[in-house]
Scaffold this motif. Structure first.
Motif, mmCIF file in Angstrom:
data_model
loop_
_atom_site.group_PDB
_atom_site.id
_atom_site.type_symbol
_atom_site.label_atom_id
_atom_site.label_comp_id
_atom_site.label_asym_id
_atom_site.label_seq_id
_atom_site.Cartn_x
_atom_site.Cartn_y
_atom_site.Cartn_z
ATOM 1 N N SER A 233 -29.253 20.206 6.122
ATOM 2 C CA SER A 233 -30.627 20.487 5.723
ATOM 3 C C SER A 233 -30.756 20.102 4.260
ATOM 4 C CB SER A 233 -30.941 21.974 5.915
ATOM 5 O OG SER A 233 -32.235 22.272 5.432
ATOM 6 N N ALA A 234 -31.572 19.095 3.984
ATOM 7 C CA ALA A 234 -31.677 18.555 2.633
ATOM 8 C C ALA A 234 -33.114 18.619 2.144
ATOM 9 C CB ALA A 234 -31.180 17.109 2.593
ATOM 10 N N THR A 235 -33.295 19.198 0.970
ATOM 11 C CA THR A 235 -34.610 19.307 0.340
ATOM 12 C C THR A 235 -34.616 18.464 -0.918
ATOM 13 O OG1 THR A 235 -34.887 21.554 1.176
ATOM 14 C CG2 THR A 235 -36.284 20.897 -0.655
ATOM 15 N N GLY A 236 -35.616 17.609 -1.067
ATOM 16 C CA GLY A 236 -35.693 16.757 -2.240
ATOM 17 C C GLY A 236 -36.740 15.680 -2.063
ATOM 18 N N SER A 237 -36.556 14.592 -2.751
ATOM 19 C CA SER A 237 -37.527 13.499 -2.717
ATOM 20 C C SER A 237 -37.415 12.700 -1.428
ATOM 21 C CB SER A 237 -37.296 12.561 -3.906
ATOM 22 O OG SER A 237 -36.053 11.880 -3.766
ATOM 23 N N THR A 238 -38.463 11.937 -1.146
ATOM 24 C CA THR A 238 -38.413 11.037 0.004
ATOM 25 C C THR A 238 -37.306 10.004 -0.177
ATOM 26 O OG1 THR A 238 -40.765 11.363 0.490
ATOM 27 C CG2 THR A 238 -39.740 9.359 1.345
ATOM 28 N N ALA A 239 -37.087 9.551 -1.400
ATOM 29 C CA ALA A 239 -36.007 8.597 -1.667
ATOM 30 C C ALA A 239 -34.658 9.194 -1.287
ATOM 31 C CB ALA A 239 -36.027 8.187 -3.130
ATOM 32 N N MET A 240 -34.452 10.453 -1.612
ATOM 33 C CA MET A 240 -33.216 11.125 -1.214
ATOM 34 C C MET A 240 -33.094 11.168 0.297
ATOM 35 S SD MET A 240 -32.017 14.221 0.128
ATOM 36 C CE MET A 240 -33.182 15.509 -0.264
ATOM 37 N N GLY A 241 -34.191 11.454 0.981
ATOM 38 C CA GLY A 241 -34.165 11.501 2.439
ATOM 39 C C GLY A 241 -33.842 10.157 3.060
ATOM 40 N N ALA A 255 -30.366 15.898 11.089
ATOM 41 C CA ALA A 255 -30.951 15.959 9.751
ATOM 42 C C ALA A 255 -32.166 16.868 9.781
ATOM 43 C CB ALA A 255 -31.354 14.566 9.278
ATOM 44 N N LEU A 256 -32.181 17.841 8.887
ATOM 45 C CA LEU A 256 -33.355 18.681 8.696
ATOM 46 C C LEU A 256 -33.856 18.359 7.288
ATOM 47 C CD1 LEU A 256 -33.517 22.511 9.521
ATOM 48 C CD2 LEU A 256 -35.038 21.333 7.940
ATOM 49 N N LEU A 257 -34.864 17.496 7.200
ATOM 50 C CA LEU A 257 -35.292 16.955 5.921
ATOM 51 C C LEU A 257 -36.623 17.566 5.478
ATOM 52 C CD1 LEU A 257 -34.450 13.178 6.534
ATOM 53 C CD2 LEU A 257 -33.057 14.910 5.357
ATOM 54 N N GLU A 258 -36.628 18.083 4.247
ATOM 55 C CA GLU A 258 -37.838 18.598 3.607
ATOM 56 C C GLU A 258 -38.066 17.765 2.355
ATOM 57 O OE1 GLU A 258 -39.804 20.625 4.902
ATOM 58 O OE2 GLU A 258 -38.686 21.887 6.296
ATOM 59 N N LEU A 259 -38.962 16.781 2.430
ATOM 60 C CA LEU A 259 -39.074 15.766 1.395
ATOM 61 C C LEU A 259 -40.419 15.865 0.669
ATOM 62 C CD1 LEU A 259 -37.458 12.932 3.553
ATOM 63 C CD2 LEU A 259 -36.322 14.606 2.067
#
Length: 503
Positions: A233-241, A255-259
């Motif tokens: 689960s990753a929270t950050g920028s769209t670039a990071m995602g 992937a649990l993405l919070e962008l």
């Protein structure tokens, strides 16, 4: 390190790891050095993951309500140390006092939610066409959950993931933002206290169930690429995602993405303008524009524009920008010099395409090493240029619209799809906005702004926001694996779809 910060860390149980290290931590409030944190070597990070996997193999066998007891004890630690941890959040992340405390309250809330959930992890019984058979779905613990968190919510987002993962039977490995490791050390120290209380009460508890790994890109990559981490689960920028997502997909991990979130609000002709003014002001200026749900685009109906926008400018001019711990402060600092540079760049670009900027000046609060700014309003003739991108700073682009369909179309015409809102007293407009033909975001609100969330509703968005959902509702399913079971309790062996296979 200031004496105040040192005392806070000691009161929260942090006894090491914050001095003598290579990761230098500066408070955005003053620019002063507040920690020299010891980074986790990549080999050690991998070892923590291996240990967490071994812990998972034992933790998954403990009944879920007993797993929930650990989370309950953690919630008690948070209650007892709410003021101290909230103040540390304000010091390290630059949040005003109420927001620092509110973040810890959000952690407490998710603990309560998860404890109740530990007695409600459910499957379904499914109708089957075969006589004397029962078909059902069951949910099982998934494994090690990797959590990568961002600076703007340095502890709450970890708790959203960690508390659900723990009651679901998973182990957790946390990589916090390099900008906010002190709050991570403090939170993990409180969790260790909960573990000690859990063991003292006679509960079985595997070692290494939760690990904290601190560092930069290489440590994050070790977590993302490890074969024993089935969910990150990753929270950050769209670039990071965009960097994390393909690496997880390559090994078929989840992937649990919070962008990113380029969030919008619509002020309709029937709107309660007093309500809208308060909603827009907090959503656009709160946390110095450094929330993923911050309001960044505002569409005001042409009949209200000349009435509403001047009132909004007055509200902008009245807010106190200053040290977050000072009474009356509503706007704290940007996180660092890089954030300030992006803020200035976006305003320059807006001016170059005809944008009319109100506010946006730097404010001298604590000298050259801190970055305070007046929130900016930018009136735009077109939905174009920097409006289409998220700048993680307090910039609100304002545009006129003529009909609701056009406003919704502009709102949806960006890459991100996190949060949105409309201020209207017209039921047709409200229902259109939350319908399939309305907002394309994961969050669509009526008569409140897009910023902020409660733990009872699943949090997340669509498109370039990543599609992940954290916190409430049925988001617990992301942390578990599903099995479909068919049980034959008869003596015959009918096959589905009328297939015959006689031997």
């Amino acid at each position: 390190m200031s004496a105040d910060t040192r005392i806070l860390l000691e009161s929260l149980g942090v006894t090491g790891g914050h001095t003598g290290g290579t990761l230098k931590v500066h408070s955005p409030n003053t620019g002063e050095l507040i920690g020299e944190v010891v980074e986790t070597p990549v080999d050690q990070a991998k070892a923590h993951i291996d240990t967490a996997h071994e812990a998972f193999l034992k933790w998954r066998l403990i009944p879920a309500p007993k797993r929930g007891e650990l989370v309950r004890l953690f919630g008690e630690e948070l209650r007892a140390h709410k003021d101290a941890l909230g103040k540390l959040v304000s010091i390290e992340a630059g949040k005003v006092t109420s927001e620092g405390l509110g973040e810890v309250q959000e952690m407490i809330d998710i603990c309560d939610f998860a404890v109740g959930l530990s007695r409600q992890l459910y499957g379904l019984t499914i109708a089957t066409e075969r006589a004397e058979h029962r078909m059902m779905e069951t949910w099982h613990p998934l494994g090690v959950v990797g959590i990568i968190s961002a600076f703007n919510f340095p502890v709450a987002v970890w708790a959203w993931n960690a508390c659900l993962a723990l009651v679901c039977g998973d182990a957790i490995v946390w990589k916090p933002s390099e900008k906010t490791p002190l709050t991570a050390l403090a939170t993990h120290a409180l969790f260790d206290r909960a573990v000690a209380a859990y063991k003292a009460a006679g509960h079985a508890m595997p070692e290494g169930l939760s690990a904290l790994i601190i560092g930069g890109k290489e440590v994050g990559e070790a977590l993302v690429e490890h074969e024993k981490v089935p969910l990150v689960s990753a929270t950050g920028s769209t670039a990071m995602g965009r960097a994390v997502g393909p690496k997880l997909a390559a090994r078929f991990a989840r992937a649990l993405l919070e962008l990113g979130g380029n969030n919008a609000a619509i002020i309709a002709p029937s709107a309660d303008l007093d309500l809208a003014l308060r909603g827009v002001a907090f959503a656009a200026m709160g946390t110095a524009g450094q929330r993923c749900t911050t309001l960044r685009r505002l569409f005001v109906h042409e009949s209200l524009y000349d009435t509403f926008v001047p009132r909004l400018k007055q509200a902008y001019a009245s807010v106190k920008v200053g040290h977050p711990l000072e009474e009356g402060t509503l706007i704290g600092p940007l996180i660092d010099a890089h954030a300030f540079a992006l803020f200035e760049r976006a305003l320059d670009e807006a001016r170059s395409v005809g944008g009319k900027v109100t506010g946006g000046a730097r404010v001298d609060v604590n000298g050259k090493d801190s970055y305070y700014v007046r929130p900016a309003i930018v009136e735009m003739d077109a939905h174009a240029g920097p409006v289409l991108r998220e700048t993680f700073a307090p910039i609100l682009y304002i545009m006129k619209y003529g009909n609701i369909e056009d406003a919704i179309a502009m709102q949806n015409a960006v890459g991100a799809g996190l949060s949105s809102s409309i201020f209207t007293n017209d039921i047709r407009e409200a229902e259109l906005f939350v319908s399939a033909a309305g907002s394309d975001c994961g969050i669509a609100n009526v008569n409140i702004g897009p910023s902020g969330a409660e733990i009872g509703g699943a949090f997340g968005g669509e498109k370039e926001t990543g599609g992940g959902r954290e916190s409430g509702s049925d988001s617990w399913k992301a942390y578990m694996r599903r099995a479909t079971n068919t049980i034959n309790y008869g003596r015959s062996l009918p096959l589905a779809q009328g297939v015959t296979f006689d031997v």
